[in-house]
Design a protein around this motif. Sequence first.
Motif, short mmCIF file in Angstrom:
data_model
loop_
_atom_site.label_atom_id
_atom_site.label_comp_id
_atom_site.label_asym_id
_atom_site.label_seq_id
_atom_site.Cartn_x
_atom_site.Cartn_y
_atom_site.Cartn_z
N LYS A 34 40.06 -46.06 -27.91
CA LYS A 34 39.46 -45.69 -26.63
C LYS A 34 40.38 -44.79 -25.80
CE LYS A 34 36.82 -49.97 -26.41
NZ LYS A 34 36.52 -51.15 -25.62
N ALA A 35 40.98 -43.80 -26.45
CA ALA A 35 41.92 -42.89 -25.79
C ALA A 35 41.24 -42.14 -24.64
CB ALA A 35 42.49 -41.89 -26.80
N PRO A 36 41.79 -42.20 -23.43
CA PRO A 36 41.18 -41.49 -22.30
C PRO A 36 41.50 -39.99 -22.34
CG PRO A 36 43.19 -42.55 -21.59
CD PRO A 36 42.98 -42.95 -23.03
N GLN A 37 40.70 -39.23 -21.61
CA GLN A 37 40.96 -37.80 -21.43
C GLN A 37 41.37 -37.62 -19.98
OE1 GLN A 37 38.31 -34.79 -23.14
NE2 GLN A 37 38.08 -34.05 -21.05
N ILE A 38 42.61 -37.20 -19.75
CA ILE A 38 43.15 -37.10 -18.40
C ILE A 38 43.50 -35.64 -18.11
CG2 ILE A 38 44.99 -37.83 -16.85
CD1 ILE A 38 45.26 -40.33 -18.70
N ASP A 39 42.97 -35.12 -16.99
CA ASP A 39 43.31 -33.79 -16.51
C ASP A 39 44.06 -33.96 -15.19
OD1 ASP A 39 41.83 -32.83 -18.65
OD2 ASP A 39 40.10 -32.29 -17.44
N TYR A 40 45.06 -33.11 -14.97
CA TYR A 40 45.85 -33.24 -13.74
C TYR A 40 46.23 -31.87 -13.19
CZ TYR A 40 49.65 -32.86 -17.17
OH TYR A 40 50.45 -32.45 -18.21
N PHE A 41 46.57 -31.83 -11.88
CA PHE A 41 47.02 -30.61 -11.22
C PHE A 41 48.51 -30.46 -11.40
CE2 PHE A 41 43.30 -31.38 -8.38
CZ PHE A 41 42.66 -30.17 -8.54
N GLY A 42 48.96 -29.55 -12.25
CA GLY A 42 50.37 -29.20 -12.36
C GLY A 42 51.31 -30.26 -12.87
N GLU A 43 51.22 -31.47 -12.37
CA GLU A 43 52.10 -32.56 -12.83
C GLU A 43 51.29 -33.83 -13.00
OE1 GLU A 43 54.26 -34.30 -8.96
OE2 GLU A 43 54.74 -32.19 -9.37
N ARG A 44 51.72 -34.67 -13.91
CA ARG A 44 50.97 -35.84 -14.38
C ARG A 44 50.55 -36.80 -13.25
NH1 ARG A 44 48.29 -39.44 -15.88
NH2 ARG A 44 48.37 -40.63 -17.78
N SER A 45 51.30 -36.87 -12.17
CA SER A 45 50.99 -37.81 -11.10
C SER A 45 49.84 -37.35 -10.20
CB SER A 45 52.24 -38.06 -10.25
OG SER A 45 52.64 -36.86 -9.61
N ARG A 46 49.40 -36.11 -10.35
CA ARG A 46 48.33 -35.57 -9.50
C ARG A 46 47.04 -35.44 -10.32
NH1 ARG A 46 50.10 -30.27 -7.77
NH2 ARG A 46 48.31 -30.35 -6.39
N ILE A 47 46.33 -36.55 -10.47
CA ILE A 47 45.15 -36.62 -11.33
C ILE A 47 44.01 -35.77 -10.75
CG2 ILE A 47 43.36 -38.15 -12.28
CD1 ILE A 47 46.10 -38.60 -13.53
N TYR A 48 43.44 -34.94 -11.58
CA TYR A 48 42.26 -34.13 -11.26
C TYR A 48 41.00 -34.87 -11.74
CZ TYR A 48 38.91 -30.27 -11.79
OH TYR A 48 37.79 -29.46 -11.75
N GLN A 49 41.08 -35.38 -12.97
CA GLN A 49 39.94 -36.07 -13.56
C GLN A 49 40.45 -37.03 -14.63
OE1 GLN A 49 36.14 -33.87 -14.44
NE2 GLN A 49 37.02 -33.93 -16.48
N ASN A 50 39.89 -38.22 -14.67
CA ASN A 50 40.29 -39.23 -15.64
C ASN A 50 39.01 -39.78 -16.28
OD1 ASN A 50 41.75 -41.03 -17.10
ND2 ASN A 50 42.62 -42.12 -15.37
N GLN A 51 38.78 -39.45 -17.54
CA GLN A 51 37.55 -39.86 -18.21
C GLN A 51 37.87 -40.87 -19.30
OE1 GLN A 51 35.28 -36.52 -19.61
NE2 GLN A 51 35.65 -35.36 -17.75
N PHE A 52 37.09 -41.93 -19.34
CA PHE A 52 37.27 -42.95 -20.36
C PHE A 52 36.07 -42.94 -21.29
CE2 PHE A 52 39.83 -44.26 -16.81
CZ PHE A 52 41.01 -44.64 -17.41
N TYR A 53 36.35 -42.92 -22.57
CA TYR A 53 35.31 -42.94 -23.59
C TYR A 53 35.51 -44.16 -24.47
CZ TYR A 53 34.84 -38.06 -22.24
OH TYR A 53 34.66 -36.92 -21.53
N SER A 54 34.44 -44.83 -24.75
CA SER A 54 34.51 -45.96 -25.65
C SER A 54 34.60 -45.44 -27.08
CB SER A 54 33.26 -46.81 -25.48
OG SER A 54 33.31 -47.93 -26.34
#
Length: 132
Positions: A101-121
């Motif tokens: 169930k690996a998530p797909q994480i998008d962020y602004f410039g650096e990992r701590s600034r989440i843009y979008q966090n999608q979870f797929y089963s």
Amino acid sequence: LKGLSVMANYTYTNSNADAQFRKNLRLPGQADHTANGSLAFSHKKFTIQGNLNYNGAYTVLLGDQDATDVIRNKRVQIDANSSYRLTDKISLYIEAQNLTKAPQIDYFGERSRIYQNQFYSFWGRAGVKIRF
């Protein structure tokens, strides 16, 4: 070890692009590191296989500076499949994707600034293959 197969590949890509007023950017959509590995076993009419896929981080959208670029985080996905050949023309199969169930994480410039966090089963399918 008869029937055992091990496969692996790794790709390193170094890209350089210019966009708008920015120079020496990594080409958007291109991960520096990608890799795949597979372990399979076949015996007579039965086959089972596990796959590991790695895709390194890459730029999804360019902002006006590094801090506003949208970066897709690195991701590891594990898949598995199996089949059993009933006859020369008929097989049963089962497949499962994203077992962890690996998530797909998008962020602004650096990992701590989440843009979008999608979870797929995980998901899968099973069926019968008929060859004509």
